[in-house]
Design an enzyme around this catalytic site. Structure first.
Site, short mmCIF file in Angstrom:
data_model
loop_
_atom_site.label_atom_id
_atom_site.label_comp_id
_atom_site.label_asym_id
_atom_site.label_seq_id
_atom_site.Cartn_x
_atom_site.Cartn_y
_atom_site.Cartn_z
N TYR A 177 -144.50 6.76 1.67
CA TYR A 177 -144.13 8.20 1.69
C TYR A 177 -145.21 9.01 0.96
CZ TYR A 177 -141.22 12.41 1.34
OH TYR A 177 -140.72 13.69 1.45
N SER B 255 -144.42 17.38 0.70
CA SER B 255 -143.47 17.07 -0.38
C SER B 255 -144.20 17.18 -1.71
CB SER B 255 -142.97 15.63 -0.19
OG SER B 255 -142.40 15.14 -1.39
N1 LIG Z 1 -134.70 16.18 1.93
C1 LIG Z 1 -135.51 16.41 0.91
O1 LIG Z 1 -135.10 16.47 -0.25
C2 LIG Z 1 -136.99 16.61 1.15
C3 LIG Z 1 -137.82 16.91 0.07
C4 LIG Z 1 -139.17 17.09 0.29
C5 LIG Z 1 -139.68 17.00 1.57
N2 LIG Z 1 -138.86 16.70 2.60
C6 LIG Z 1 -139.43 16.62 3.95
O2 LIG Z 1 -138.66 17.40 4.83
C7 LIG Z 1 -138.69 16.84 6.14
C8 LIG Z 1 -137.27 16.71 6.67
O3 LIG Z 1 -136.54 15.84 5.83
P1 LIG Z 1 -134.98 15.62 6.00
O4 LIG Z 1 -134.47 15.21 4.68
O5 LIG Z 1 -134.40 16.80 6.69
O6 LIG Z 1 -134.93 14.34 6.97
P2 LIG Z 1 -133.80 13.90 8.02
O7 LIG Z 1 -133.87 12.42 8.13
O8 LIG Z 1 -132.49 14.51 7.70
O9 LIG Z 1 -134.29 14.53 9.40
C9 LIG Z 1 -135.41 14.01 10.07
C10 LIG Z 1 -135.27 14.34 11.55
O10 LIG Z 1 -136.46 13.87 12.21
C11 LIG Z 1 -136.08 13.34 13.46
N3 LIG Z 1 -137.11 12.40 13.94
C12 LIG Z 1 -137.38 11.15 13.50
N4 LIG Z 1 -138.37 10.61 14.22
C13 LIG Z 1 -138.74 11.53 15.14
C14 LIG Z 1 -139.71 11.56 16.19
N5 LIG Z 1 -140.49 10.51 16.45
N6 LIG Z 1 -139.82 12.68 16.93
C15 LIG Z 1 -139.02 13.74 16.70
N7 LIG Z 1 -138.08 13.79 15.74
C16 LIG Z 1 -137.94 12.69 14.97
C17 LIG Z 1 -134.72 12.65 13.19
O11 LIG Z 1 -134.00 12.45 14.38
C18 LIG Z 1 -134.08 13.64 12.25
O12 LIG Z 1 -133.31 14.61 12.94
C19 LIG Z 1 -139.40 15.49 6.01
O13 LIG Z 1 -140.71 15.62 6.49
C20 LIG Z 1 -139.36 15.20 4.53
O14 LIG Z 1 -140.45 14.44 4.09
C21 LIG Z 1 -137.51 16.50 2.43
#
Ligand SMILES: NC(=O)c1ccc[n+]([C@@H]2O[C@H](COP(=O)([O-])OP(=O)(O)OC[C@H]3O[C@@H](n4cnc5c(N)ncnc54)[C@H](O)[C@@H]3O)[C@@H](O)[C@H]2O)c1
Length: 257
Positions: A169, A146
């Site tokens: 985070y 991130s």
């Molecule tokens: N959404 C954003 O704006 C954003 C920005 C920067 C970085 N990110 C990064 O992108 C990644 C995805 O984010 P997101 O917004 O799609 O999150 P999200 O919460 O929508 O999805 C996360 C997924 O991880 C799964 N999960 C949780 N624990 C788990 C485990 N122990 N084993 C396997 N799966 C597991 C959940 O079931 C879920 O489907 C993250 O690492 C986040 O830090 C997101």
């Protein structure tokens, strides 16, 4: 960009960004594996994306990134089914119910749980896949970090909202960038590369106040759409980045500048 039928595992593949990664992989001729701890959403996501893309090469497999046996089971299952695994995208994201607490309210137990479940899981998953990649003779690991792994939070963008960037985070996303470099170096000579993508905020119904605050920090667009991360992902998965190792691609419309 042609992914040439590569077998690509996306942890957290049924989440917000995971779904768009899976879609990009499948529509660019990759075999996309939704690997998620949530079986119900995983199956639903598979069916939804197959319908949306009209493609069959989208699969769901259970994984808990914190359970070694679960990771090993997924690896064995994929080898049995496809004979190889080409890449792992570490994208899963765990939050307990106190995840969003502000700095002075954070309890050590919650900090530790959120840290371990994410950073520990990224490590364990990478370690187990790397073990397999070593035997296979090649592999590719992409870690989704991130902007807040790269710079400390811009707390001013949360003004007028109840949101924050949790201290844990920032801790596990910055650590993930260093872990990527550590692994890239440790695995040198094994034909396994490890890189990261650091996305900026991706729009997901945030408040107008937040969106405007955020936009002031950017060059043109402000918050991203899911599709905006596609280029970096496909590049790192493809042979175009064959000799890129231990790097981090920031996709953020200039937010960190
Ligand atoms: N959404 C954003 O704006 C954003 C920005 C920067 C970085 N990110 C990064 O992108 C990644 C995805 O984010 P997101 O917004 O799609 O999150 P999200 O919460 O929508 O999805 C996360 C997924 O991880 C799964 N999960 C949780 N624990 C788990 C485990 N122990 N084993 C396997 N799966 C597991 C959940 O079931 C879920 O489907 C993250 O690492 C986040 O830090 C997101």
């Amino acid at each position: 960009m042609d992914l040439n039928q590569q077998v690509i595992v996306v942890t957290g593949g049924s989440g917000f960004l995971g779904q768009s990664f899976i879609k990009s992989i499948a529509t660019h001729n990759g075999i996309a594996i939704i690997a998620d701890v949530d079986d119900y959403t995983g199956q639903q996501t598979k069916e939804k994306l197959k319908t949306e893309t009209g493609l069959d090469q989208i699969y769901f497999q259970h994984i808990d990134i914190n359970e070694k046996s679960s990771i090993c089971q997924l690896v064995s299952q994929l080898i049995k089914q496809f004979g190889r695994i080409d890449a792992l995208v570490n994208n899963a994201y765990f939050r307990n119910e106190r995840f969003w607490d502000h700095f002075f309210d954070v309890q050590l137990e919650d900090f530790n749980e959120n840290l371990t479940m994410n950073l520990g899981g990224y490590f364990l998953c990478s370690q187990q896949f790397a073990e397999y990649f070593k035997k296979q003779g090649y592999g590719n690991i992409i870690n989704v970090s991130s902007i807040y792994g790269v710079i400390p939070p811009k707390f001013e963008i949360y003004k007028g909202t109840s949101r924050t960037t949790p201290v844990v985070y920032a801790s596990f996303k910055s650590a993930l960038l260093h872990l990527s470099k550590y692994m890239a170096k440790y695995l040198k000579g094994l034909n396994i590369r490890v890189n990261s993508i650091s996305p900026g905020g991706v729009y997901n119904n945030e408040s107008e106040t937040f969106v405007q605050n955020y936009k002031k920090q950017c060059a043109t667009k402000g918050m991203l759409d899911q599709e905006d991360l596609q280029g970096a992902l496909l590049f790192l998965l493809s042979d175009h980045s064959k000799f890129i190792n231990g790097q981090n691609i920031v996709v953020d419309d200039g937010f960190i500048l």
